[in-house]
Design a protein around this motif. Structure first.
Motif, short mmCIF file in Angstrom:
data_model
loop_
_atom_site.label_atom_id
_atom_site.label_comp_id
_atom_site.label_asym_id
_atom_site.label_seq_id
_atom_site.Cartn_x
_atom_site.Cartn_y
_atom_site.Cartn_z
N SER A 232 11.19 -11.92 -43.51
CA SER A 232 12.50 -12.54 -43.73
C SER A 232 13.62 -11.58 -43.32
N ARG A 233 13.46 -10.31 -43.68
CA ARG A 233 14.45 -9.30 -43.30
C ARG A 233 14.54 -9.16 -41.79
N PHE A 234 13.39 -9.28 -41.10
CA PHE A 234 13.40 -9.20 -39.64
C PHE A 234 14.22 -10.34 -39.04
N ALA B 115 6.80 7.00 -54.62
CA ALA B 115 6.03 7.71 -53.60
C ALA B 115 6.04 6.96 -52.28
N GLN B 116 6.18 5.63 -52.33
CA GLN B 116 6.18 4.81 -51.12
C GLN B 116 7.57 4.62 -50.53
N MET B 117 8.61 5.16 -51.22
CA MET B 117 9.97 4.86 -50.80
C MET B 117 10.28 5.33 -49.37
N PRO B 118 9.94 6.58 -48.96
CA PRO B 118 10.22 6.96 -47.57
C PRO B 118 9.52 6.05 -46.57
N THR B 119 8.28 5.62 -46.88
CA THR B 119 7.56 4.71 -45.98
C THR B 119 8.25 3.35 -45.92
N ALA B 120 8.68 2.86 -47.08
CA ALA B 120 9.38 1.57 -47.11
C ALA B 120 10.70 1.64 -46.35
N GLN B 121 11.43 2.75 -46.53
CA GLN B 121 12.69 2.90 -45.80
C GLN B 121 12.43 2.99 -44.30
N SER B 122 11.37 3.67 -43.91
CA SER B 122 11.02 3.72 -42.48
C SER B 122 10.67 2.33 -41.96
N ALA B 123 9.97 1.54 -42.80
CA ALA B 123 9.63 0.17 -42.39
C ALA B 123 10.88 -0.67 -42.18
N LEU B 124 11.84 -0.52 -43.09
CA LEU B 124 13.09 -1.27 -42.94
C LEU B 124 13.84 -0.84 -41.68
N GLN B 125 13.87 0.47 -41.43
CA GLN B 125 14.51 0.94 -40.21
C GLN B 125 13.77 0.43 -38.98
N ALA B 126 12.43 0.41 -39.04
CA ALA B 126 11.65 -0.10 -37.91
C ALA B 126 11.94 -1.57 -37.66
N ILE B 127 12.09 -2.34 -38.75
CA ILE B 127 12.44 -3.76 -38.61
C ILE B 127 13.80 -3.90 -37.93
N ASP B 128 14.78 -3.12 -38.39
CA ASP B 128 16.11 -3.19 -37.79
C ASP B 128 16.06 -2.84 -36.30
N GLN B 129 15.30 -1.80 -35.97
CA GLN B 129 15.27 -1.35 -34.58
C GLN B 129 14.40 -2.26 -33.71
N THR B 130 13.33 -2.84 -34.28
CA THR B 130 12.55 -3.80 -33.51
C THR B 130 13.40 -5.02 -33.17
N VAL C 278 18.40 0.83 -26.52
CA VAL C 278 18.60 1.42 -27.85
C VAL C 278 17.42 1.10 -28.74
N GLY C 279 17.05 -0.18 -28.78
CA GLY C 279 15.98 -0.60 -29.66
C GLY C 279 14.64 0.03 -29.29
N ILE C 280 14.33 0.11 -28.00
CA ILE C 280 13.05 0.68 -27.57
C ILE C 280 12.93 2.13 -28.01
N LEU C 281 13.94 2.93 -27.72
CA LEU C 281 13.89 4.34 -28.08
C LEU C 281 13.89 4.51 -29.60
N ALA C 282 14.68 3.68 -30.30
CA ALA C 282 14.77 3.80 -31.75
C ALA C 282 13.44 3.48 -32.43
N VAL C 283 12.74 2.45 -31.96
CA VAL C 283 11.45 2.11 -32.54
C VAL C 283 10.44 3.23 -32.30
N CYS C 284 10.49 3.82 -31.10
CA CYS C 284 9.59 4.95 -30.81
C CYS C 284 9.85 6.11 -31.77
N VAL C 285 11.13 6.38 -32.03
CA VAL C 285 11.47 7.46 -32.96
C VAL C 285 10.97 7.15 -34.37
N LEU C 286 11.20 5.91 -34.82
CA LEU C 286 10.82 5.56 -36.19
C LEU C 286 9.30 5.50 -36.35
N LEU C 287 8.58 5.09 -35.30
CA LEU C 287 7.13 5.13 -35.38
C LEU C 287 6.62 6.56 -35.48
N ALA C 288 7.40 7.48 -34.94
CA ALA C 288 7.00 8.89 -34.99
C ALA C 288 7.40 9.56 -36.31
#
Length: 402
Positions: A11-13, A129-144, A259-269
């Motif tokens: 839904s957020r995506f 403990a999952q918060m950094p992972t969840a935040q990364s997932a949200l950022q990945a959704i935004d950048q995807t 922007v999105g392509i590079l950003a997703v690569c960064v967030l996956l890393a």
């Protein structure tokens, strides 16, 4: 994370996809209709001012009524605004600039409500403990969505006008609201017995807590400088693409897509990088990259260099936000998350409408590119001044040692 959380992320995506389609369509609508860089800057100012000023209200509403209802209502409002303007354009066969700007203001107000609703609900859905992972997932959704939105819009521009893209934007927001209603788990309602102060006194007290806290204050200052560079890029991207370099709207899609392509690569890393780096060091490296991207945009004499600077800047914004969000949660009590985070985001984003205002007032003979020079140099000076103290106190800087 449970399957229902993944449904909420879907839904957020859709909501983020709607944002990207709106960010693609509106600058093109305004610039193609007026041919004015100043009007583009003014439109950006109008888009971001209600978004920023409504943040403290969003925090109060979230604390009082809960994040789920606020999130659903915000996306439903954005769907209604976009579809209303799209219907008007289809019926009248003309572009009402005033209506487009009112739509932008309404969507900006609703964006703030949805943003804060998600920020305050997330700690109830995932463990610390999952918060950094969840935040990364949200950022990945935004950048995807930053890839999918411009890529789809660029392809659809072969058959549709920017105004017709508003139909897709409104539909994405509507599906997001429906998905949140279906998938969002039941959340704990705010305690109605808690006596809350009057709005003005509450803002003043919250502001004193944020600005009086050395770590939160430093995070705000760094975020303001980053958002000034990002705001200048967002406000001028369409005008520079179509005006400065004389390209067509599809090239603006390639700008957003890169922007999105590079950003997703960064967030996956990011999860891999966090094996060797603290969240703090990742944040500082990202901040430095944003400043360098701004300098590259300022000096770009051709479009590929401008695209490179633009992409570096926004790709690094994603990993910088992982640091900002993770760090501030360490210093904010659960009962105050909505109020304090909304005020922090307000401070952080004040530089976005300022960027639009600066472009609307800038000397049009030299274009808006030169504005990236002072903004980027200011960012460099601020990190040099704040880094020593912030490094000693930041909780995310100590994670690797622990």
């Amino acid at each position: 994370m449970s399957p229902r959380i993944y449904g909420l992320l879907l839904s957020r995506f859709l909501s983020a996809l709607g944002d990207q389609l709106l960010l693609f369509a509106v600058p093109l609508i305004v610039y193609r209709s007026t041919g004015s860089i100043r009007m583009s800057g003014l439109a950006f100012f109008i888009e971001w001012l209600p978004r920023v000023l409504s943040l403290p209200i969003a925090g109060q509403i979230s604390d009082r009524f809960g994040g789920k209802r606020l999130y659903i209502g915000a996306d439903a409002l954005r769907a209604l605004a976009c579809l209303t303007v799209a219907l008007w354009v289809a019926d009248q066969h003309q572009v009402p600039i005033m209506a487009v700007m009112l739509m932008m203001g309404g969507c900006a107000f609703a964006y703030a409500q949805a943003f804060i609703a998600l920020e305050t609900s997330l700690p109830q859905l995932v463990s610390p403990a999952q918060m950094p992972t969840a935040q990364s997932a949200l950022q990945a959704i935004d950048q995807t969505s930053a890839i999918a939105g411009p890529a789809a819009a660029s392809l659809l521009m072969l058959w549709l006008t920017p105004e017709q893209l508003l139909w897709l934007t409104g539909s994405a927001f509507a599906l997001s609201a429906i998905g949140a209603q279906c998938f969002c788990p039941a959340l704990a309602r705010p305690d109605a017995k808690i006596k809350r102060p009057a709005l003005w006194h509450h803002w003043r007290a919250s502001g004193a807590k944020v600005l009086g806290h050395p770590v939160l204050r430093a995070l705000v200052i760094l975020s303001v400088s980053v958002n000034l560079i990002a705001g200048l890029a967002l406000a001028s991207g369409a005008a520079i693409t179509l005006g400065r370099f004389g390209l067509d709207p599809r090239h603006f899609g390639s700008l957003q897509g890169s922007v999105g392509i590079l950003a997703v690569c960064v967030l996956l890393a990011v999860p891999i990088l966090l094996r060797w780096l603290s969240v703090y060091r990742l944040g500082i490296a990202s901040y430095t990259a944003i400043a360098l991207g701004g300098l590259l945009m300022a000096s770009a004499a051709n479009y590929p260099l401008f695209v490179l600077g633009y992409a570096i800047c926004f790709a690094a914004c994603g990993s910088f936000n992982v640091f900002i969000r993770s760090e501030r949660l360490l210093w904010i009590a659960e009962a105050e998350r909505g109020s304090l985070i909304s005020l922090i985001v307000l401070f952080n984003q004040l530089s976005l409408p300022l960027a639009g205002l600066l472009i609307s007032l800038a000397d049009t003979r030299h274009g808006p590119q030169w504005l990236f020079y002072p903004a980027s140099l200011l960012a460099c000076l601020l990190i040099l001044a704040l880094h020593p103290g912030l490094h000693r106190q930041a909780g995310t800087a100590r994670v690797m040692a622990e």
